[in-house]
Write a protein that holds these residues in place. Structure first.
Motif, short mmCIF file in Angstrom:
data_model
loop_
_atom_site.label_atom_id
_atom_site.label_comp_id
_atom_site.label_asym_id
_atom_site.label_seq_id
_atom_site.Cartn_x
_atom_site.Cartn_y
_atom_site.Cartn_z
N ILE A 121 14.83 -12.00 -5.15
CA ILE A 121 14.42 -10.74 -4.51
C ILE A 121 12.91 -10.77 -4.38
N SER A 122 12.39 -10.50 -3.21
CA SER A 122 10.95 -10.40 -3.00
C SER A 122 10.67 -9.31 -1.99
N GLY A 123 9.43 -8.87 -1.96
CA GLY A 123 9.11 -7.81 -1.00
C GLY A 123 7.69 -7.30 -1.15
N VAL A 124 7.45 -6.18 -0.52
CA VAL A 124 6.12 -5.57 -0.52
C VAL A 124 6.28 -4.07 -0.73
N ILE A 125 5.30 -3.47 -1.40
CA ILE A 125 5.32 -2.03 -1.66
C ILE A 125 4.10 -1.40 -1.01
N ARG A 126 4.32 -0.33 -0.27
CA ARG A 126 3.26 0.35 0.45
C ARG A 126 3.28 1.84 0.15
N SER A 127 2.17 2.49 0.46
CA SER A 127 2.11 3.94 0.38
C SER A 127 2.82 4.52 1.60
N ASN A 128 2.97 5.84 1.62
CA ASN A 128 3.65 6.45 2.77
C ASN A 128 2.81 6.38 4.04
N THR A 129 1.53 5.97 3.90
CA THR A 129 0.67 5.79 5.08
C THR A 129 0.62 4.34 5.52
N GLY A 130 1.34 3.46 4.82
CA GLY A 130 1.40 2.06 5.22
C GLY A 130 0.41 1.16 4.53
N GLU A 131 -0.41 1.69 3.60
CA GLU A 131 -1.39 0.87 2.90
C GLU A 131 -0.74 0.13 1.75
N SER A 132 -1.02 -1.19 1.64
CA SER A 132 -0.43 -1.98 0.57
C SER A 132 -0.92 -1.48 -0.79
N LEU A 133 -0.04 -1.54 -1.80
CA LEU A 133 -0.35 -1.01 -3.12
C LEU A 133 -0.32 -2.12 -4.17
#
Length: 810
Positions: free
Chosen positions: A39-51
């Motif tokens: 499992i891999s992925g990316v997490i962002r804020s609700n505005t699309g900015e990477s966290l």
């Protein structure tokens, strides 16, 4: 005998049985391995900015990790089945995602976290962006998001120049040489990176003024102590430019402005979510005639006959860059495996040298660069908690310096005068000196970072950086030039180790050590003006160490204090040792500079109802030995680098920010820095006599360095102006620089010609967007009051200018 045979047979049977068991076990393991999933992925804020720094947990599996600087995470070697993915991050609502994992599946996920708003002691706390998280590191760092500047014609230089403690000095307009100063340190004492990658080998055609703001997500400026993972020998700080790493986007813009200035930019990325294939591309063009007006002395027959306002006539600048990257992301063997290529070129007409006392009409400089590169990084490589990244690049740079006019001299009116010899023949001299020099430069750069989480509260970071630089010069006008017969090379090794420990959620500390090793091969002139005068090959070996400590503590959730100390060294750069073939002389005896840096800072940030406040301040203390500085003579266009025995920097800076909802913002910063020569005696090894002598500059401020400056910015934003999904933005910028001396104060204090006067400028921007930012138009006016402003060695910068920009995004 029979018994012995039976025993041998039994032993053979046992061995065969064990072998079969091992083979079958390995086969089962191999089969199981092939059926393992990830499992891999990316997490962002609700505005699309990477966290970055988000905790990610597989519930009931005893497996956890944290997102990296791009907001990416990954788990490998998972069995098929049901999983519950859980995230936690201060300031954001917890998120859960149920996952059904098939055998051999490489699942990609993307999560968007919602900001959590809650009250703590009557203080409203919101989710933290990547910019906020960088600022809260133990290091003294300023981080600026460019999101609100995408519609302006600003470049990386303009954005950085608005940060406290930073002052960028320029030779002139677009494409001119710049000198970056951070808390008293300047030039290569401050290192530049793009996404953590050194920009030393990017070539002269890819500088700060060439990088459009649309390419950049944010800019981090480290003041004093530099993190080990950047892998550099910076003396007083570093700048890391973070580009847009969104997996899929498109952004195109074009602007036109005063002085026949044109700037175009196209940036985009596409990623296949199924197989992880990605392609990223950036292309930008810059052009300007830089024909702005300057107040200059008019010279005829070597006599000043007038002082008039004239237009620069030989200062055109053109540059172009294409940057592509392709590969795979979010794979079990690599989070990123990318192959890239940077191709850039520029040409620039040279109007004058280090000062404006001599004007040129034919000298040219141009450069071309080709940089293939490889980027790899993987979190949890081989085992949980082990993160590895590697960057490797080979840079091919070629540049030319041309001065081939014969017997011609220009004045600031553009009038050409033919110079003759004593017998009436046209002089064979060039404007400066006849040359057609080609510099063929190659550089190999490698940077390896290894991080390992010892526990949930402690970690180790190792960095090794290696670079090899080689230059070969040839002057077609002077093919027998002795200096060109000696190729020049510089090898640099930097090794760093850091240990980070979080005592609790409020207190963190990082200790680190570094070692630096360089070897330079060049040439040197011996016995000048004697019968034995000659040029010989020389070698220069240097070895130094650095170490330090950085700590941060939250006294209150809204009040943070920081302290850091570093003993640092910086090795000379190729241009400082070898010169540039035109206006910078070589100095093969140049030694490394060392500095003891201490920073103490605090920031108080809180929200109250619809308002947000932030106040910050820091104290800077530096003691530097053998500081590398620029030696300038007012009447000469040439400079050189030399070591200054001992200097001290005492400084303080402050910044503030106020926001009201989303429609009003006000901010500013101010910097005071006292940079003085602290060497009571200096060594004199001239031909007239050698030995230690009194230093008459002792206690005086270093020349040509602003000591008091600041800026203020204000903005208004209005939604739904003329259309449902539209916005109107107004931005105002004010800059101030107190007068400072061009030369040592005791030499120029009674002569206003050696004083750069106090300067103030006002800039105004207005932009309008429709369809949620898909279509954008902006206009701006810089230096609205047409003030006469100067930089560096009394070089005049552009006056009032206008620009219009069109931008389209997807």
């Amino acid at each position: 005998m029979a018994t012995l045979k039976l025993l041998n047979i039994r032993e053979k049977l046992i061995r065969v049985t064990l072998t079969l068991i091992v083979v079958m076990t390995i086969g089962d393991l191999a089969h199981g391995q092939s059926e393992r999933s990830s499992i891999s992925g990316v997490i962002r804020s609700n505005t699309g900015e990477s966290l970055p720094g988000v905790n990610v947990l597989l519930v009931h599996q005893q497996k956890g990790t944290a997102t990296d600087i791009d907001g990416s995470f990954g788990f490998r070697e998972l069995l098929p089945g049901s999983y519950l993915l859980q995230t936690s991050c201060m300031g954001f609502e917890p998120a859960h995602k149920e996952i059904e994992l098939q055998a051999g599946q490489e699942l990609k996920v993307e999560l968007h976290l919602q900001e959590e708003t809650y009250t703590l002691n009557d203080v409203v706390v919101n989710g933290k962006s990547a910019t906020r998280r960088v600022i809260e590191q133990a290091y003294q760092v300023a981080s600026v998001s460019t999101k609100e500047l995408f519609n302006s014609t600003a470049d990386a230089k303009a954005v950085i120049n608005r940060i406290s403690g930073v002052r960028i000095q320029e030779d002139g307009g677009l494409g001119s040489d710049i000198n970056f100063t951070l808390n008293g340190f300047s030039g290569d004492q401050v290192k530049f990176f793009m996404d953590g990658i050194p920009m030393d080998n990017f070539g002269s055609s890819l500088g700060l003024s060439d990088l459009p703001v649309n390419l950049i997500e944010r800019i981090d400026v480290y003041k004093g102590v530099v993190p080990v993972w950047l892998g550099t020998d910076a003396l007083g700080g570093a700048v890391n430019i973070i580009t847009n790493r969104n997996p899929a986007y498109f952004d195109a813009s074009y602007s036109i402005g005063s002085f026949h200035t044109h700037r175009a930019s196209v940036n985009g990325a596409w990623t296949n979510p199924q197989n992880g294939f990605t392609f990223r591309a950036n292309a930008f063009l810059n052009y300007s005639d830089n024909d702005y007006k300057v107040l200059a002395e008019i010279v005829r027959n070597n006599v000043i006959v007038d002082t008039a306002e004239v237009r620069r006539f030989h200062d055109r600048y053109r540059s172009g860059t294409v940057k592509i990257e392709t590969g795979v992301v979010n794979k079990t063997y690599a989070d990123n495996l990318l192959f890239g290529l940077i191709a850039s070129a520029s040409d620039k007409q040279v109007q004058h040298g280090a000062t404006m006392s001599t004007v040129y009409g034919g000298i040219m400089r141009n450069s071309q660069s080709l940089i293939p590169n490889l980027r790899f990084n993987k979190k949890n490589l081989f085992t949980d908690g082990l993160d590895v990244s590697l960057y490797s690049a080979f840079s091919l740079n070629e540049s030319q310096v041309t001065d081939t006019l014969r017997g011609v001299r220009y004045n600031w009116l553009g009038e050409a005068t033919v110079t003759t010899t004593g017998d009436g023949e046209v002089s064979n001299d060039g404007e400066y000196f006849r040359t057609f020099t080609t510099l063929d430069e190659k550089e190999w750069t490698n940077q390896l970072n290894v991080g390992y989480a010892l526990s949930t509260r402690s970690s180790l970071a190792l960095n090794y950086a290696f670079s090899y630089f080689h230059r070969k010069a040839f002057d077609a006008e002077n093919p027998e030039l002795a200096d060109s017969k000696f190729p020049k090379s510089l090898t640099k090794n930097v090794l760093g180790l850091a240990y980070k420990f979080d005592f609790n959620g409020r207190w963190s500390m990082t200790a680190f050590g570094k070692t630096f090793l360089t070897r330079a091969k060049t040439s040197k002139e011996f016995d000048f003006a004697l019968e034995t005068q000659r040029v010989e090959a020389v070698k220069n070996y240097q070895h130094n160490v650095g170490y330090g400590l950085a700590s941060t503590y939250f006294i209150l959730p809204e009040l943070q204090v920081k302290a850091s100390y570093e003993h640092s060294s910086r090795m000379p750069m190729p241009e400082e040792i070898f010169g540039d073939g035109l206006f910078i002389d070589a100095n093969p005896d140049l030694g490394p500079e060392q500095s003891d840096n201490f920073n103490l800072g605090a920031e108080y940030r809180f929200r109250m109802k619809a308002s947000e406040f932030a106040l910050g301040s820091s104290f800077i203390y530096r003691e530097a030995d053998d500081l590398i500085y620029t030696v300038v003579t007012i009447a000469s266009p040439k400079t050189r680098y030399d070591n200054l025995n001992k200097t001290r920097v005492l400084g303080v800076e402050g910044n503030f920010l106020y926001r009201y909802q989303e429609w009003f913002r006000l901010g500013g910063n101010v910097t005071f820095q006292d940079i003085t020569d602290q060497a009571a005696f200096i060594r004199n090894d001239s031909y007239t006599g050698s030995g230690w002598q009194k230093n008459y500059h002792y206690g005086y401020r270093l020349p040509n360095k602003p000591y008091f400056f600041g800026s203020v910015n204000a903005g208004l934003s209005f939604a739904r102006v003329g259309a449902p999904s539209s916005s109107l933005n107004l931005n105002y910028f004010f800059n101030f620089v107190e007068k400072y001396f061009l030369t040592w104060t005791e030499m120029g204090s009674s002569n206003n010609n050696y004083v750069i006067p106090r300067q103030t400028t006002h800039d105004l921007e207005v932009s309008y967007s429709i369809q949620n930012g898909k279509y954008n138009i902006s206009a701006e006016c810089r230096n609205m009051l047409d003030a006469r402003v100067y930089d560096k060695y009394y070089l005049q910068k552009p006056g009032r200018s206008f620009a219009v920009k069109l931008r389209y995004t997807l």
